[in-house]
Write a protein that holds these residues in place. Structure first.
Motif, PDB file in Angstrom:
ATOM      1  N   UNK A 223       0.833  -1.210   0.000  1.00 31.57           N
ATOM      2  CA  UNK A 223       0.000   0.000   0.000  1.00 31.57           C
ATOM      3  C   UNK A 223       0.866   1.258   0.000  1.00 31.57           C
ATOM      4  N   UNK A 224       1.889   1.273   0.848  1.00 31.05           N
ATOM      5  CA  UNK A 224       2.779   2.433   0.928  1.00 31.05           C
ATOM      6  C   UNK A 224       3.530   2.628  -0.390  1.00 31.05           C
ATOM      7  N   UNK A 225       3.951   1.534  -0.999  1.00 34.52           N
ATOM      8  CA  UNK A 225       4.655   1.618  -2.287  1.00 34.52           C
ATOM      9  C   UNK A 225       3.752   2.217  -3.355  1.00 34.52           C
ATOM     10  N   UNK A 226       2.505   1.788  -3.392  1.00 40.07           N
ATOM     11  CA  UNK A 226       1.565   2.318  -4.379  1.00 40.07           C
ATOM     12  C   UNK A 226       1.390   3.827  -4.215  1.00 40.07           C
ATOM     13  N   UNK A 227       1.288   4.277  -2.977  1.00 48.96           N
ATOM     14  CA  UNK A 227       1.061   5.698  -2.727  1.00 48.96           C
ATOM     15  C   UNK A 227       2.329   6.521  -2.969  1.00 48.96           C
ATOM     16  N   UNK A 228       3.465   6.020  -2.520  1.00 44.52           N
ATOM     17  CA  UNK A 228       4.697   6.798  -2.639  1.00 44.52           C
ATOM     18  C   UNK A 228       5.192   6.872  -4.087  1.00 44.52           C
ATOM     19  N   UNK A 229       4.914   5.842  -4.877  1.00 43.36           N
ATOM     20  CA  UNK A 229       5.352   5.822  -6.268  1.00 43.36           C
ATOM     21  C   UNK A 229       4.237   6.196  -7.242  1.00 43.36           C
ATOM     22  N   UNK A 230       3.061   6.528  -6.702  1.00 41.71           N
ATOM     23  CA  UNK A 230       1.912   6.941  -7.517  1.00 41.71           C
ATOM     24  C   UNK A 230       1.643   5.920  -8.634  1.00 41.71           C
TER      25      UNK A 230
ATOM     26  N   UNK B  12      -3.892   6.037  -4.711  1.00 37.36           N
ATOM     27  CA  UNK B  12      -4.402   6.795  -3.564  1.00 37.36           C
ATOM     28  C   UNK B  12      -4.532   5.938  -2.302  1.00 37.36           C
ATOM     29  N   UNK B  13      -4.076   4.682  -2.365  1.00 40.37           N
ATOM     30  CA  UNK B  13      -4.118   3.809  -1.197  1.00 40.37           C
ATOM     31  C   UNK B  13      -5.360   2.960  -1.089  1.00 40.37           C
ATOM     32  N   UNK B  14      -6.327   3.179  -1.971  1.00 44.06           N
ATOM     33  CA  UNK B  14      -7.540   2.365  -1.944  1.00 44.06           C
ATOM     34  C   UNK B  14      -7.245   0.942  -2.417  1.00 44.06           C
ATOM     35  N   UNK B  15      -8.122   0.035  -1.995  1.00 44.22           N
ATOM     36  CA  UNK B  15      -8.003  -1.365  -2.389  1.00 44.22           C
ATOM     37  C   UNK B  15      -9.002  -1.649  -3.506  1.00 44.22           C
ATOM     38  N   UNK B  16      -8.500  -2.237  -4.595  1.00 48.73           N
ATOM     39  CA  UNK B  16      -9.389  -2.642  -5.674  1.00 48.73           C
ATOM     40  C   UNK B  16     -10.159  -3.880  -5.260  1.00 48.73           C
ATOM     41  N   UNK B  17     -11.482  -3.785  -5.305  1.00 48.43           N
ATOM     42  CA  UNK B  17     -12.310  -4.911  -4.891  1.00 48.43           C
ATOM     43  C   UNK B  17     -12.724  -5.751  -6.091  1.00 48.43           C
ATOM     44  N   UNK B  18     -13.179  -6.935  -5.786  1.00 48.49           N
ATOM     45  CA  UNK B  18     -13.503  -7.895  -6.838  1.00 48.49           C
ATOM     46  C   UNK B  18     -14.912  -7.717  -7.381  1.00 48.49           C
TER      47      UNK B  18
ATOM     48  N   UNK C 272      -7.228   1.045   2.620  1.00 46.74           N
ATOM     49  CA  UNK C 272      -6.276  -0.054   2.640  1.00 46.74           C
ATOM     50  C   UNK C 272      -5.822  -0.484   4.016  1.00 46.74           C
ATOM     51  N   UNK C 273      -6.483   0.035   5.069  1.00 46.07           N
ATOM     52  CA  UNK C 273      -6.104  -0.351   6.429  1.00 46.07           C
ATOM     53  C   UNK C 273      -6.364  -1.837   6.647  1.00 46.07           C
TER      54      UNK C 273
END
Length: 213
Positions: free
Chosen positions: A65-72, A171-177, A206-207
């Protein structure tokens, strides 16, 4: 006057016999205590191993999650069930998008951001988490229903292994199915009739929250 005669063979025999009987008694007591304690110790060790595995997965989810947000960019963390030396295990790895687009997963335009790591004595258990207090099963999508998947060739294997994955957005959100459910639920167990745990990921931030028996 105190006698200084050496002990007779009969006296030595009695002393030796008492010592051997005491030793046998101590061995018997230790054996009994070990037999009583071993199941408890074994259960404690399994519980500690399960705790380490669950929090290793949670830590990997947070890193993704942090990687997704920090690397956009988009990051997909995947789990794959394997049997390693006869032991049920999970392999964790994560890929990120090279162009920052969600379509990179299907196109294979990705890079490894978390190297494959094997956790032993743990499997995916979608049903075992049903009875865990606090788990919102009704508003969750199970990991095994995920629409996100990728293949990785693991060391020592001739073919690629398929990983079911969780998607983290920039943005840290989780993609749902499916639909707009609030959580992704990862059910885990250490084996049949063993320890059960669940990791519930909130869609909006994403918590990750851990639930245990």
């Amino acid at each position: 006057m105190v006698s200084s005669r050496p002990p007779t063979s009969a006296r030595l025999h009695r002393q030796r016999a008492v010592t051997i009987m005491e030793l046998l008694l101590v061995i018997a007591i230790i054996s009994t205590l070990a037999g009583v304690a071993m199941p408890a110790v074994s259960g404690l060790m399994r519980g500690q191993n399960m705790t380490r595995n669950v929090f290793s997965i949670r830590g990997a989810l947070e890193e993704a999650r942090v990687t997704a947000m920090s690397q956009n960019t988009f990051v997909w963390l995947g789990l794959c069930e394997k049997t390693v030396d006869g032991v049920p295990s999970l392999v964790i790895t994560a890929l990120s998008s090279r162009s920052g687009q969600s379509t990179d997963l299907q196109a294979g335009n990705t890079r490894v951001v978390i190297k494959p790591t094997t956790l032993r004595n743990i499997t995916i258990d979608a049903d075992g988490v049903a009875g865990l207090p606090g788990v919102d099963r009704q508003n969750s999508t199970a990991l095994n229903q995920s629409q996100y998947a990728f293949e990785v060739k693991l060391p020592g294997q001739s073919g690629a292994s398929t990983f079911k994955a969780v998607e983290f957005k920039p943005n840290g959100e989780v993609g749902l199915c499916t639909g707009a459910l609030r959580y992704v639920l990862i059910g885990l167990s250490s084996g049949p009739n063993q320890e059960v745990a669940g990791i519930q990921l909130a869609r909006l931030n994403g918590h990750a929250e851990v639930f245990r028996q």
